[in-house]
Scaffold this motif. Sequence first.
Motif, PDB file in Angstrom:
ATOM      1  N   GLN A 108      49.496  17.939  46.500  1.00  0.00           N
ATOM      2  CA  GLN A 108      48.454  18.321  47.454  1.00  0.00           C
ATOM      3  C   GLN A 108      47.293  19.010  46.741  1.00  0.00           C
ATOM      4  N   ALA A 109      46.078  18.722  47.207  1.00  0.00           N
ATOM      5  CA  ALA A 109      44.903  19.428  46.702  1.00  0.00           C
ATOM      6  C   ALA A 109      44.839  20.808  47.361  1.00  0.00           C
ATOM      7  N   GLU A 110      44.378  21.805  46.606  1.00  0.00           N
ATOM      8  CA  GLU A 110      44.233  23.161  47.121  1.00  0.00           C
ATOM      9  C   GLU A 110      42.799  23.639  46.906  1.00  0.00           C
ATOM     10  N   LYS A 111      42.344  24.469  47.805  1.00  0.00           N
ATOM     11  CA  LYS A 111      40.982  24.999  47.713  1.00  0.00           C
ATOM     12  C   LYS A 111      41.016  26.438  47.217  1.00  0.00           C
ATOM     13  N   ILE A 112      40.220  26.724  46.188  1.00  0.00           N
ATOM     14  CA  ILE A 112      40.112  28.083  45.652  1.00  0.00           C
ATOM     15  C   ILE A 112      38.970  28.806  46.374  1.00  0.00           C
ATOM     16  N   ASN A 113      39.302  29.901  47.037  1.00  0.00           N
ATOM     17  CA  ASN A 113      38.271  30.702  47.711  1.00  0.00           C
ATOM     18  C   ASN A 113      37.743  31.808  46.810  1.00  0.00           C
ATOM     19  N   GLN A 114      38.670  32.463  46.135  1.00  0.00           N
ATOM     20  CA  GLN A 114      38.291  33.600  45.285  1.00  0.00           C
ATOM     21  C   GLN A 114      39.378  33.815  44.246  1.00  0.00           C
ATOM     22  N   ILE A 115      38.965  34.252  43.060  1.00  0.00           N
ATOM     23  CA  ILE A 115      39.903  34.547  41.977  1.00  0.00           C
ATOM     24  C   ILE A 115      39.930  36.061  41.779  1.00  0.00           C
ATOM     25  N   TYR A 116      41.129  36.585  41.550  1.00  0.00           N
ATOM     26  CA  TYR A 116      41.273  38.031  41.407  1.00  0.00           C
ATOM     27  C   TYR A 116      42.032  38.377  40.126  1.00  0.00           C
ATOM     28  N   ILE A 117      41.683  39.530  39.580  1.00  0.00           N
ATOM     29  CA  ILE A 117      42.523  40.208  38.588  1.00  0.00           C
ATOM     30  C   ILE A 117      43.400  41.182  39.386  1.00  0.00           C
ATOM     31  N   ILE A 118      44.685  41.219  39.073  1.00  0.00           N
ATOM     32  CA  ILE A 118      45.598  42.111  39.778  1.00  0.00           C
ATOM     33  C   ILE A 118      45.744  43.416  39.001  1.00  0.00           C
ATOM     34  N   LYS A 119      45.600  44.516  39.711  1.00  0.00           N
ATOM     35  CA  LYS A 119      45.811  45.832  39.108  1.00  0.00           C
ATOM     36  C   LYS A 119      46.643  46.646  40.087  1.00  0.00           C
ATOM     37  N   GLY A 120      47.970  46.548  39.935  1.00  0.00           N
ATOM     38  CA  GLY A 120      48.856  47.207  40.885  1.00  0.00           C
ATOM     39  C   GLY A 120      48.709  46.574  42.258  1.00  0.00           C
ATOM     40  N   LYS A 121      48.376  47.402  43.248  1.00  0.00           N
ATOM     41  CA  LYS A 121      48.229  46.882  44.608  1.00  0.00           C
ATOM     42  C   LYS A 121      46.811  46.393  44.890  1.00  0.00           C
ATOM     43  N   ASN A 122      45.917  46.564  43.939  1.00  0.00           N
ATOM     44  CA  ASN A 122      44.509  46.205  44.144  1.00  0.00           C
ATOM     45  C   ASN A 122      44.183  44.842  43.543  1.00  0.00           C
TER      46      ASN A 122
END
Length: 690
Positions: free
Chosen positions: A341-355
């Motif tokens: 299945q194709a997926e759409k990327i809305n936003q990319i994040y760096i994870i820092k704990g819960k943030n």
Amino acid sequence: MKDYLANDIRNVVLLGHSQAGKSTLVEASEYFTKAIERMGSAKDGNSTVDFDPEEVKRGMSVFCAIAPCEWRNRKINFIDVPGYLDFEGELASGFAVGDNAVIVVSAKDGIQSGTEKAYKLVSKAKMPTIFFINKIDDENASFDKTYTELRDKFGKTVIPFELPMVENGKVIGSINILRKKAWLYSDHENAKEVPEAYKAEVEEYYGQIAEAIAMTDDELMEKFFSGEEFNEGELAKGLRIGVRSGDIRPVYCGSAANCIGIERLLDLITEYFPSYAEKGTVVAYDKDDKEVILETNENEVFSAQVFKTIVDPFVGKISYIKVMSGVLTADSQIYNSNKGQAEKINQIYIIKGKNQIAVGKLFTGDIGAVVKLQYTQTNDTLTTKDSGIHYRAIEFPNPMLGYAIAPKTKADEDKMSFALQRILEEDRSLRFIRNNETHEQVLYAMGDQAIDVVVNKLKNKYKVEITTKEPKVQYRETIRGKVEAEGKHKKQSGGAGQYGHVKVRFEPCDSEEMVFEEEVFGGAVPKQYFPAVEQGLRECMEKGVLAGYKVVGVKATLYDGSYHEVDSKEIAFKAAARLAYKDGMPKAKPIILEPIGKVTVLVPEEYTGTIVGDFNKRRGMIVGMELTDDGDQKIDAEVPMAEMTKYATELRSMTQGRGTYVIEFDRYEPAPQLVADKVIKEAKVDLDEE
């Protein structure tokens, strides 16, 4: 945080026994590098990595957490995983995306079962590793004792690079063995000469380092045996080779809680741990499961593996990924090759704990997250549609401790299925089955604490309350005798009546399901009623006459009967079959069968006697023993499943967490009379309660 390419990224997984201080070490590194303003803790509820309510409640890590920091123009992704055995699934997630490891050991407690497990993991994966002896300023802490234990247990690859200086029982500074220089904590800017009292010890440890470095290169070996000193460049070269190959596992020390030793640990990580780019290549697989070799750089085709999933009530589904090759951008067209299945990327994040910190790109080797993917789950591969590659799935541990769960109210029943589905998506070390024979829903986990986390999460996150109890053992019933029985159903209530009459022979046979045959002569029972007789008997076989368990190994033969031309109907012959069952089965010498499991236990050799003796108490039989390549004792046994319901917890207690096991159903055997009597008595109590 700026962008970092694969050459500048170090993915470091923190391993060790629970409470050794892994999360505190991450916290100290974040604070020292100014990634956070002040150090927090799980107990205070303000930790960077132990932020979940379950972690705050327990004062320890329950989930895998990511905490990046920047040091010397490098990015270190710390991967903090639980040390407690119940949360081994989270350890598997984090370990899978680590390229290097720091094993944290308490200077007070020394080697523990979690230390041994961590070393086995890094050894098997051939992962570059540093030991960090933590809590050196605690009362009764001993660096020397802990280091000696490590070297005795894990061999000569374990070599100290740092030595604490102690005065009047208090740690006042440390000595860098490579540089042969000392630093006082009261004056950490200025290096000093090694105090006389430590010179002999420093020279001994330096000799161990030099010998290990010599083994990494022919030129260095020649220089070592000629008695020449290595210069700084040669030391650095040998160390890089040795640490990367696992031939040198440096030992550092400090106090994470007091930010002692953090700077030199960060230096060692950035200088001597390999970057992700240094792997050179990574193995993926095409749609035919053939190997595809990809380069670990930004010019390669994009590919990433999902190693963890969180279902957030506000954000939605968060998929933690490690970029294995190429670059992920916010406008990337990505494809889930596992789901097609194709997926759409809305936003990319760096994870820092819960943030989650929004970024524009994620480069090769980096760890981050994407949200609201529609089809993607843990272990899926994200790539381009043209590449069609996938990565091998992370191997999660097989949970062995089961609890029967049930909703407390009708309202809970409606919500429980949805909530459990979300929790199972997050934690791949859980297993959930609906047992059609015992009519129970059974949740399997790694231990009691893991079950407790699920119960609390259902209640607090999904507002679902459940009860838990030990699951029923799946006994069976069979017969040992041969009998002939009769059943006659006759009902007359004005108008058309009901009439069915059968004679059935019950006898043992070697079959899982009931075998039905007919030997009716002369049309005593017309053929059109045979299916109704068979169906009636099969339904009865689902509930035995002794304790209500499924009946197996029975042959039922319809050999005679009678019918009425007007009143005979299928329902009447079905009822007659039931009457024949109730008449005959109690006379056919019914017995209880108990399930026997094949068990394989892996323990250190010194626990062999304990395990064998325990199996004897459980009515088990040892069928084989052998030593594994890891030096563990492998014990194969056959044990009644009823004796193994709490074995996950009991084995941990017997071996201080060092033992593991798997069990699978093998066969049924007649239960001893004492066991059968107990099963029948308990079944009667259950019926009375109903």
